[in-house]
Design an enzyme around this catalytic site. Structure first.
Site, PDB file in Angstrom:
ATOM      1  N   LYS A 297       9.501  -2.968  13.706  1.00 31.00           N
ATOM      2  CA  LYS A 297      10.251  -2.416  12.307  1.00 31.00           C
ATOM      3  C   LYS A 297      11.188  -1.289  12.721  1.00 31.00           C
ATOM      4  O   LYS A 297      12.203  -1.245  11.972  1.00 31.00           O
ATOM      5  CB  LYS A 297       9.054  -1.920  11.527  1.00 31.00           C
ATOM      6  CG  LYS A 297       8.146  -2.955  10.941  1.00 31.00           C
ATOM      7  CD  LYS A 297       6.963  -2.181  10.229  1.00 31.00           C
ATOM      8  CE  LYS A 297       5.850  -3.264   9.401  1.00 31.00           C
ATOM      9  NZ  LYS A 297       4.988  -2.695   8.631  1.00 31.00           N
TER      10      LYS A 297
ATOM     11  N   HIS B  97      -4.345 -35.766  15.452  1.00 34.65           N
ATOM     12  CA  HIS B  97      -3.183 -36.470  15.780  1.00 34.65           C
ATOM     13  C   HIS B  97      -1.930 -35.490  16.084  1.00 34.65           C
ATOM     14  O   HIS B  97      -0.689 -36.093  16.185  1.00 34.65           O
ATOM     15  CB  HIS B  97      -2.476 -37.178  14.452  1.00 34.65           C
ATOM     16  CG  HIS B  97      -3.652 -38.373  14.052  1.00 34.65           C
ATOM     17  ND1 HIS B  97      -3.746 -39.576  14.511  1.00 34.65           N
ATOM     18  CD2 HIS B  97      -4.729 -38.283  13.092  1.00 34.65           C
ATOM     19  CE1 HIS B  97      -4.775 -40.246  13.880  1.00 34.65           C
ATOM     20  NE2 HIS B  97      -5.182 -39.636  13.147  1.00 34.65           N
TER      21      HIS B  97
ATOM     22  N   GLU C  39      10.315  -5.524   3.762  1.00 34.73           N
ATOM     23  CA  GLU C  39      10.318  -7.005   3.332  1.00 34.73           C
ATOM     24  C   GLU C  39       9.873  -7.165   1.801  1.00 34.73           C
ATOM     25  O   GLU C  39      10.448  -7.909   0.973  1.00 34.73           O
ATOM     26  CB  GLU C  39       9.374  -7.846   4.241  1.00 34.73           C
ATOM     27  CG  GLU C  39       9.801  -7.884   5.546  1.00 34.73           C
ATOM     28  CD  GLU C  39       9.151  -6.922   6.463  1.00 34.73           C
ATOM     29  OE1 GLU C  39       8.928  -7.111   7.935  1.00 34.73           O
ATOM     30  OE2 GLU C  39       8.453  -5.873   6.006  1.00 34.73           O
TER      31      GLU C  39
ATOM     32  N   GLU D 297      -4.505  -9.337  15.375  1.00 30.54           N
ATOM     33  CA  GLU D 297      -4.109  -7.965  14.702  1.00 30.54           C
ATOM     34  C   GLU D 297      -5.062  -6.913  14.951  1.00 30.54           C
ATOM     35  O   GLU D 297      -4.943  -5.924  15.570  1.00 30.54           O
ATOM     36  CB  GLU D 297      -3.427  -7.999  13.439  1.00 30.54           C
ATOM     37  CG  GLU D 297      -2.677  -6.623  13.062  1.00 30.54           C
ATOM     38  CD  GLU D 297      -1.908  -6.987  11.756  1.00 30.54           C
ATOM     39  OE1 GLU D 297      -0.753  -7.402  11.809  1.00 30.54           O
ATOM     40  OE2 GLU D 297      -2.362  -6.432  10.713  1.00 30.54           O
TER      41      GLU D 297
ATOM     42  N   LYS E  40       1.024  -1.130   0.025  1.00 30.43           N
ATOM     43  CA  LYS E  40      -0.130  -0.199   0.032  1.00 30.43           C
ATOM     44  C   LYS E  40       0.891   1.193  -0.188  1.00 30.43           C
ATOM     45  O   LYS E  40       0.814   2.131  -0.678  1.00 30.43           O
ATOM     46  CB  LYS E  40      -0.967  -0.069   1.194  1.00 30.43           C
ATOM     47  CG  LYS E  40      -1.853   1.095   1.030  1.00 30.43           C
ATOM     48  CD  LYS E  40      -2.505   1.069   2.602  1.00 30.43           C
ATOM     49  CE  LYS E  40      -3.524  -0.041   2.707  1.00 30.43           C
ATOM     50  NZ  LYS E  40      -4.387   0.419   4.101  1.00 30.43           N
TER      51      LYS E  40
ATOM     52  N   GLY F 242      -4.895  -4.243   5.711  1.00 27.99           N
ATOM     53  CA  GLY F 242      -4.372  -5.304   5.025  1.00 27.99           C
ATOM     54  C   GLY F 242      -5.106  -6.734   5.103  1.00 27.99           C
ATOM     55  O   GLY F 242      -5.299  -7.565   4.361  1.00 27.99           O
ATOM     56  N   ARG F 243      -5.271  -6.929   6.438  1.00 28.93           N
ATOM     57  CA  ARG F 243      -5.925  -8.224   7.051  1.00 28.93           C
ATOM     58  C   ARG F 243      -7.376  -8.203   6.330  1.00 28.93           C
ATOM     59  O   ARG F 243      -7.966  -9.428   6.499  1.00 28.93           O
ATOM     60  CB  ARG F 243      -6.101  -8.596   8.508  1.00 28.93           C
ATOM     61  CG  ARG F 243      -6.375  -7.406   9.155  1.00 28.93           C
ATOM     62  CD  ARG F 243      -6.186  -7.251  10.410  1.00 28.93           C
ATOM     63  NE  ARG F 243      -6.644  -6.157  11.447  1.00 28.93           N
ATOM     64  CZ  ARG F 243      -5.951  -4.988  11.602  1.00 28.93           C
ATOM     65  NH1 ARG F 243      -4.763  -4.791  10.739  1.00 28.93           N
ATOM     66  NH2 ARG F 243      -6.522  -3.959  12.226  1.00 28.93           N
TER      67      ARG F 243
END
Length: 526
Positions: free
Chosen positions: A502, A387, A218, A356, A212, A269-270
């Site tokens: 960050k 399991h 990253e 978040e 954005k 973002g999420r």
């Protein structure tokens, strides 16, 4: 007038805490259990059903939850959100992800444009590009079709779109809508990008850079990694890359990309899988028509979330039961357990969406709250999880509420009959057995084999996982998280908690460190 009050000051919350607790093991045994399964169920649209019979609720608890919903003005707050009021108080922004899939209320004008028109326009532009890629109008330098799309992004630019792609990959192959294989690069760990690049033919790959701000460390690092690989292959990177970004970012008008599609600050973002963030990669992978069906499913669930009747509003009901479990019953975690391999990364997406959004300890006004907020979310698909960590869920010292998801039919239409039942029947038998086992338990004189029961769960049931049901499933959880944030009087739409690390990482890379920061940097040879 809307009032934003802390949960512990709300009268109906005090009433809720005094309602008699449900003995789940007794309630779910025998015919009582059968009646509950029939009674405590609500349609989610698109053929999905939310069944909460195995939750620790009864009519008295539900009545108290309805009062809580009314007093905390959940529907009014949702209306304020989708009508464009500034409900993201931390960043002083509107919250408009619902508008990427439909118009729930009045027109919202921001940045001098009608936002619904803006989002639809981006979807149209993405569809046009995807169609040109698919029909060979946009090709590589050799005039050959692109066969792979690779999304470069992190956080919400990766988790949601990746989970949605994996959820529909096999469905698309069976239904002849599979256009391009999708890969994802997210981690700044160079092994992530290298592993993807080693499995693709870069000459036939189209890369979608998602940031954005256009400054995400990253993501830009991985872009450079990819551009280096393209250069080494003798390819022009600008002919192999598109951008998804904001109109004001440095990526927006750059000649480094074939095209740029836009999102804005009103979509976190999420919450961005139904925006251009998910739209570009999913439209390229499966075709714009499939992405449109996905949006339709989400829009259908959004409409249900407007219903003031708690028992006809599955997202609000799920949210309030979760608040009851967190704040009255004192449960700290929630496990998301999809009995569908296609949803293998869905719990990871919900982990970010929930934690978040609602991992906050101050209210909307920056004041500390004196009650618990968002739970820890984790999960794996069944039957694999059985399991793995189900031992703790069944017999551990903590009670963990469970959210199952199951489908009557598989996606690929292939199955085998073994020992008088199919694989799909075995899968469904396991989820049914787990719900009852968790709720009812089993008494045994050998304490090692004793199951206390009383472990609550709900299940979302559908006919098959397809684009529309996936959209409805996604929107259900987005709306659940939103409603819970309203109840807790927190801002579910900022994420300041990701920023401090960050800032410190930049100091480390600039060698501006002292104390523990320097010592750890030295240990890792930075």
């Amino acid at each position: 007038m809307i009032n934003w009050n802390n949960l512990d000051t709300v009268d109906s919350y005090q009433e809720l805490s005094k309602v008699a607790r449900v003995n789940l093991a007794e309630a779910m045994n025998g015919e009582n259990g059968a009646e509950r399964v029939k009674k405590y169920s609500v349609s989610m649209g698109e053929g999905l059903v939310y069944n909460y019979a195995a939750k620790q609720v009864d009519d008295n608890v539900l009545a108290a939850l309805a009062k809580l919903a009314e007093e905390t003005q959940l529907i009014e707050k949702f209306e304020a959100l989708y009508n464009g009021e500034v409900v993201n108080t931390g960043e002083k922004r509107r919250v408009l992800h619902h508008m990427t899939r439909g118009q729930l209320g009045e027109a919202v004008v921001a940045d001098d444009v009608d936002k619904r028109t803006f989002y639809v326009e981006q979807q149209k532009r993405i569809a046009e590009l995807a169609n040109k890629v698919h029909n060979g109008e946009i090709t590589n330098a050799a005039g050959e079709k692109f066969t792979t799309v690779v999304q470069i992004g992190i956080g919400g630019s990766d988790l949601g779109p990746r989970a949605m792609y994996l959820a529909l990959e096999n469905w698309a192959k069976v239904n002849n809508t599979f256009k391009m294989e999708a890969k994802f690069i997210s981690n700044v760990d160079p092994d992530d990008a290298a592993a993807v690049l080693n499995t693709i033919d870069v000459a036939h790959s189209l890369f979608v850079l998602v940031s954005k701000s256009g400054t995400t460390l990253e993501t830009l690092t991985n872009e450079s990694f990819v551009k280096d690989a393209l250069k080494n292959a003798g390819l022009d990177a600008s002919k192999h890359m598109i951008a998804v970004t904001s109109e004001t970012s440095p990526l927006a008008k750059s000649d480094d990309y074939l095209a740029a599609f836009y999102m804005d600050d009103y979509i976190g973002g999420r919450f961005s899988s139904t925006s251009a963030v998910g739209g570009a990669v999913l439209s390229l992978a499966f075709g714009p028509e499939v992405f449109a069906q996905f949006l339709d499913g989400a829009a259908e669930e959004d409409k249900l979330a407007k219903n003031k009747d708690l028992l006809a509003n599955p997202a609000m009901l799920d949210a309030l039961i979760g608040v009851y479990e967190r704040n009255v019953l004192g449960y700290q975690n929630t496990a998301v357990l999809p009995y569908s391999q296609a949803l293998s990364r869905f719990p990871a997406h919900l982990q970010q969406l929930d934690m978040e959004s609602n991992g906050k300890s101050v209210n909307r006004f920056g004041e500390p709250v004196n009650y618990q907020t968002g739970p820890v979310i984790f999960g794996e698909p069944g039957t694999n999880g059985q399991h793995s960590f189900y031992q703790l869920l069944h017999q551990g010292t903590d009670i963990v509420p469970l959210q199952f998801v199951g489908f009557k039919n598989n996606q690929m239409g292939r199955d085998v009959l073994i020992q008088d039942s199919t694989s799909q029947q075995k899968l469904c038998a396991n989820v049914v057995a787990q719900i009852v086992a968790f709720a009812c338990g089993k008494a045994d004189e050998d304490r090692n084999k004793n199951f206390e029961g009383g472990r609550p769960s709900s299940i979302i049931i559908g006919n098959q996982l397809n684009p529309k049901t996936l959209g409805a499933l996604l929107a259900h959880f987005e709306n659940k998280v939103m409603f819970q944030g309203f109840v807790w009087n927190i801002n579910s739409f900022d994420q300041e908690g990701v920023q401090l690390g960050k800032v410190l990482a930049k100091r480390v890379l600039a060698h501006e460190t002292d104390g523990a920061l320097k010592e750890y940097s030295d240990l890792l040879n930075i």
